[in-house]
Design a protein around this motif. Structure first.
Motif, PDB file in Angstrom:
ATOM      1  N   GLU A  73      75.375  93.616 -15.863  1.00 46.34           N
ATOM      2  CA  GLU A  73      74.151  93.460 -15.072  1.00 46.34           C
ATOM      3  C   GLU A  73      72.927  93.940 -15.835  1.00 46.34           C
ATOM      4  O   GLU A  73      71.845  93.383 -15.705  1.00 46.34           O
ATOM      5  CB  GLU A  73      74.268  94.222 -13.748  1.00 46.34           C
ATOM      6  N   HIS A  74      73.101  94.958 -16.657  1.00 46.73           N
ATOM      7  CA  HIS A  74      71.983  95.501 -17.431  1.00 46.73           C
ATOM      8  C   HIS A  74      71.621  94.631 -18.635  1.00 46.73           C
ATOM      9  O   HIS A  74      70.462  94.614 -19.052  1.00 46.73           O
ATOM     10  CB  HIS A  74      72.304  96.914 -17.920  1.00 46.73           C
ATOM     11  N   ILE A  75      72.602  93.941 -19.199  1.00 43.72           N
ATOM     12  CA  ILE A  75      72.348  93.273 -20.484  1.00 43.72           C
ATOM     13  C   ILE A  75      72.336  91.754 -20.427  1.00 43.72           C
ATOM     14  O   ILE A  75      71.942  91.113 -21.403  1.00 43.72           O
ATOM     15  CB  ILE A  75      73.364  93.736 -21.552  1.00 43.72           C
ATOM     16  N   SER A  76      72.751  91.158 -19.324  1.00 44.21           N
ATOM     17  CA  SER A  76      72.915  89.692 -19.289  1.00 44.21           C
ATOM     18  C   SER A  76      71.631  88.944 -19.634  1.00 44.21           C
ATOM     19  O   SER A  76      71.684  87.917 -20.316  1.00 44.21           O
ATOM     20  CB  SER A  76      73.468  89.235 -17.949  1.00 44.21           C
ATOM     21  N   SER A  77      70.481  89.424 -19.210  1.00 41.45           N
ATOM     22  CA  SER A  77      69.228  88.720 -19.496  1.00 41.45           C
ATOM     23  C   SER A  77      68.816  88.852 -20.958  1.00 41.45           C
ATOM     24  O   SER A  77      67.950  88.121 -21.428  1.00 41.45           O
ATOM     25  CB  SER A  77      68.103  89.235 -18.594  1.00 41.45           C
ATOM     26  N   LEU A  78      69.447  89.768 -21.692  1.00 41.08           N
ATOM     27  CA  LEU A  78      69.101  89.992 -23.101  1.00 41.08           C
ATOM     28  C   LEU A  78      70.077  89.338 -24.070  1.00 41.08           C
ATOM     29  O   LEU A  78      69.888  89.423 -25.282  1.00 41.08           O
ATOM     30  CB  LEU A  78      69.062  91.500 -23.389  1.00 41.08           C
ATOM     31  N   LEU A  79      71.106  88.702 -23.551  1.00 41.44           N
ATOM     32  CA  LEU A  79      72.135  88.136 -24.429  1.00 41.44           C
ATOM     33  C   LEU A  79      71.584  86.974 -25.245  1.00 41.44           C
ATOM     34  O   LEU A  79      71.110  85.997 -24.680  1.00 41.44           O
ATOM     35  CB  LEU A  79      73.332  87.656 -23.613  1.00 41.44           C
ATOM     36  N   PRO A  80      71.698  87.056 -26.568  1.00 43.94           N
ATOM     37  CA  PRO A  80      71.282  85.927 -27.398  1.00 43.94           C
ATOM     38  C   PRO A  80      72.378  84.879 -27.533  1.00 43.94           C
ATOM     39  O   PRO A  80      72.143  83.765 -27.955  1.00 43.94           O
ATOM     40  CB  PRO A  80      70.988  86.575 -28.751  1.00 43.94           C
ATOM     41  N   GLY A  81      73.596  85.255 -27.177  1.00 46.48           N
ATOM     42  CA  GLY A  81      74.744  84.357 -27.297  1.00 46.48           C
ATOM     43  C   GLY A  81      75.785  84.724 -26.263  1.00 46.48           C
ATOM     44  O   GLY A  81      75.469  84.979 -25.106  1.00 46.48           O
ATOM     45  N   ASN A  82      77.027  84.791 -26.694  1.00 48.45           N
ATOM     46  CA  ASN A  82      78.137  85.108 -25.807  1.00 48.45           C
ATOM     47  C   ASN A  82      78.413  86.611 -25.794  1.00 48.45           C
ATOM     48  O   ASN A  82      78.077  87.320 -26.742  1.00 48.45           O
ATOM     49  CB  ASN A  82      79.398  84.373 -26.261  1.00 48.45           C
ATOM     50  N   CYS A  83      79.076  87.065 -24.739  1.00 49.25           N
ATOM     51  CA  CYS A  83      79.452  88.470 -24.621  1.00 49.25           C
ATOM     52  C   CYS A  83      80.836  88.555 -24.011  1.00 49.25           C
ATOM     53  O   CYS A  83      81.116  87.912 -22.995  1.00 49.25           O
ATOM     54  CB  CYS A  83      78.441  89.212 -23.746  1.00 49.25           C
ATOM     55  N   VAL A  84      81.707  89.349 -24.641  1.00 49.99           N
ATOM     56  CA  VAL A  84      83.036  89.619 -24.123  1.00 49.99           C
ATOM     57  C   VAL A  84      83.161  91.134 -23.964  1.00 49.99           C
ATOM     58  O   VAL A  84      82.870  91.885 -24.900  1.00 49.99           O
ATOM     59  CB  VAL A  84      84.140  89.106 -25.072  1.00 49.99           C
ATOM     60  N   ILE A  85      83.567  91.556 -22.763  1.00 53.70           N
ATOM     61  CA  ILE A  85      83.759  92.978 -22.502  1.00 53.70           C
ATOM     62  C   ILE A  85      85.208  93.197 -22.100  1.00 53.70           C
ATOM     63  O   ILE A  85      85.668  92.661 -21.089  1.00 53.70           O
ATOM     64  CB  ILE A  85      82.837  93.493 -21.380  1.00 53.70           C
ATOM     65  N   THR A  86      85.933  93.972 -22.916  1.00 58.26           N
ATOM     66  CA  THR A  86      87.250  94.423 -22.497  1.00 58.26           C
ATOM     67  C   THR A  86      87.040  95.774 -21.831  1.00 58.26           C
ATOM     68  O   THR A  86      86.225  96.579 -22.279  1.00 58.26           O
ATOM     69  CB  THR A  86      88.221  94.566 -23.686  1.00 58.26           C
ATOM     70  N   ALA A  87      87.745  96.016 -20.747  1.00 58.92           N
ATOM     71  CA  ALA A  87      87.560  97.274 -20.030  1.00 58.92           C
ATOM     72  C   ALA A  87      88.899  97.857 -19.626  1.00 58.92           C
ATOM     73  O   ALA A  87      89.781  97.133 -19.152  1.00 58.92           O
ATOM     74  CB  ALA A  87      86.680  97.063 -18.799  1.00 58.92           C
ATOM     75  N   GLY A  88      89.022  99.163 -19.830  1.00 56.23           N
ATOM     76  CA  GLY A  88      90.233  99.868 -19.431  1.00 56.23           C
ATOM     77  C   GLY A  88      89.989 101.360 -19.392  1.00 56.23           C
ATOM     78  O   GLY A  88      89.966 102.016 -20.420  1.00 56.23           O
ATOM     79  N   VAL A  89      89.756 101.875 -18.196  1.00 55.96           N
ATOM     80  CA  VAL A  89      89.528 103.305 -17.991  1.00 55.96           C
ATOM     81  C   VAL A  89      90.567 103.787 -16.980  1.00 55.96           C
ATOM     82  O   VAL A  89      90.649 103.257 -15.876  1.00 55.96           O
ATOM     83  CB  VAL A  89      88.098 103.578 -17.457  1.00 55.96           C
ATOM     84  N   HIS A  90      91.348 104.775 -17.382  1.00 54.97           N
ATOM     85  CA  HIS A  90      92.339 105.337 -16.461  1.00 54.97           C
ATOM     86  C   HIS A  90      92.248 106.858 -16.501  1.00 54.97           C
ATOM     87  O   HIS A  90      92.398 107.467 -17.559  1.00 54.97           O
ATOM     88  CB  HIS A  90      93.759 104.920 -16.828  1.00 54.97           C
ATOM     89  N   VAL A  91      92.007 107.455 -15.343  1.00 54.48           N
ATOM     90  CA  VAL A  91      91.994 108.901 -15.194  1.00 54.48           C
ATOM     91  C   VAL A  91      93.205 109.269 -14.343  1.00 54.48           C
ATOM     92  O   VAL A  91      93.333 108.797 -13.211  1.00 54.48           O
ATOM     93  CB  VAL A  91      90.684 109.383 -14.519  1.00 54.48           C
ATOM     94  N   ASN A  92      94.095 110.082 -14.901  1.00 51.05           N
ATOM     95  CA  ASN A  92      95.287 110.480 -14.161  1.00 51.05           C
ATOM     96  C   ASN A  92      94.895 111.211 -12.877  1.00 51.05           C
ATOM     97  O   ASN A  92      94.068 112.123 -12.900  1.00 51.05           O
ATOM     98  CB  ASN A  92      96.179 111.391 -15.007  1.00 51.05           C
ATOM     99  N   GLY A  93      95.475 110.798 -11.751  1.00 50.93           N
ATOM    100  CA  GLY A  93      95.199 111.444 -10.471  1.00 50.93           C
ATOM    101  C   GLY A  93      93.734 111.365 -10.071  1.00 50.93           C
ATOM    102  O   GLY A  93      93.190 112.307  -9.494  1.00 50.93           O
TER     103      GLY A  93
END
Length: 138
Positions: A73-93
């Protein structure tokens, strides 16, 4: 070019490694006790984003795209091309407070990437495609 952004709160850290590939961005958004690739979200300039969620546990799917969407949401208007975001955040408990904190951390990282992007030189040499004659193709 590669740049790392990170933010910490409530006992865990989320990190974004942003790699500039020509006019495109590859962002690895990870953190917590067990970083992983849970989702892949992609967007193209002036196009809506799409997400793929990988299987998690007990028939569920990862929900890390919630964080990548905040960054996007913060960067989409600034993209000069394509963007791929991999995401993986895990906090135990993980607690409800830590879940709320993860949204704030992703927001902070998104703001930092947004402030950094205008400083990046995305200029490239002109792309030249092969021009084969019909005779050469036979």
């Amino acid at each position: 070019m590669e740049k790392t952004f990170q933010a910490t709160a409530d006992g865990f850290t989320i990190k974004a490694i942003v790699q500039v590939i020509g006019k495109d961005l590859l962002i690895a958004l990870t953190g917590g006790d067990a970083p992983h690739i849970g989702t892949v979200t992609w967007a193209a300039k002036d196009s809506p984003s799409e997400t793929t969620r990988f299987p998690s546990h007990h028939g569920r799917f990862h929900k890390d795209d919630v964080l990548s969407t905040i960054v996007l949401e913060h960067i989409s208007s600034l993209l000069p091309g394509n963007c791929v975001i991999t995401a993986g955040v895990h906090v135990n408990g993980i607690t409800k407070e830590q879940i709320k904190a993860s949204f704030r951390l992703a927001d902070k990282i998104g703001q930092e990437i947004q402030a950094w992007l205008p400083t990046v030189d995305f200029s490239l040499p002109e792309v030249i495609y092969a021009n084969y004659s019909q005779k050469e193709q036979d």
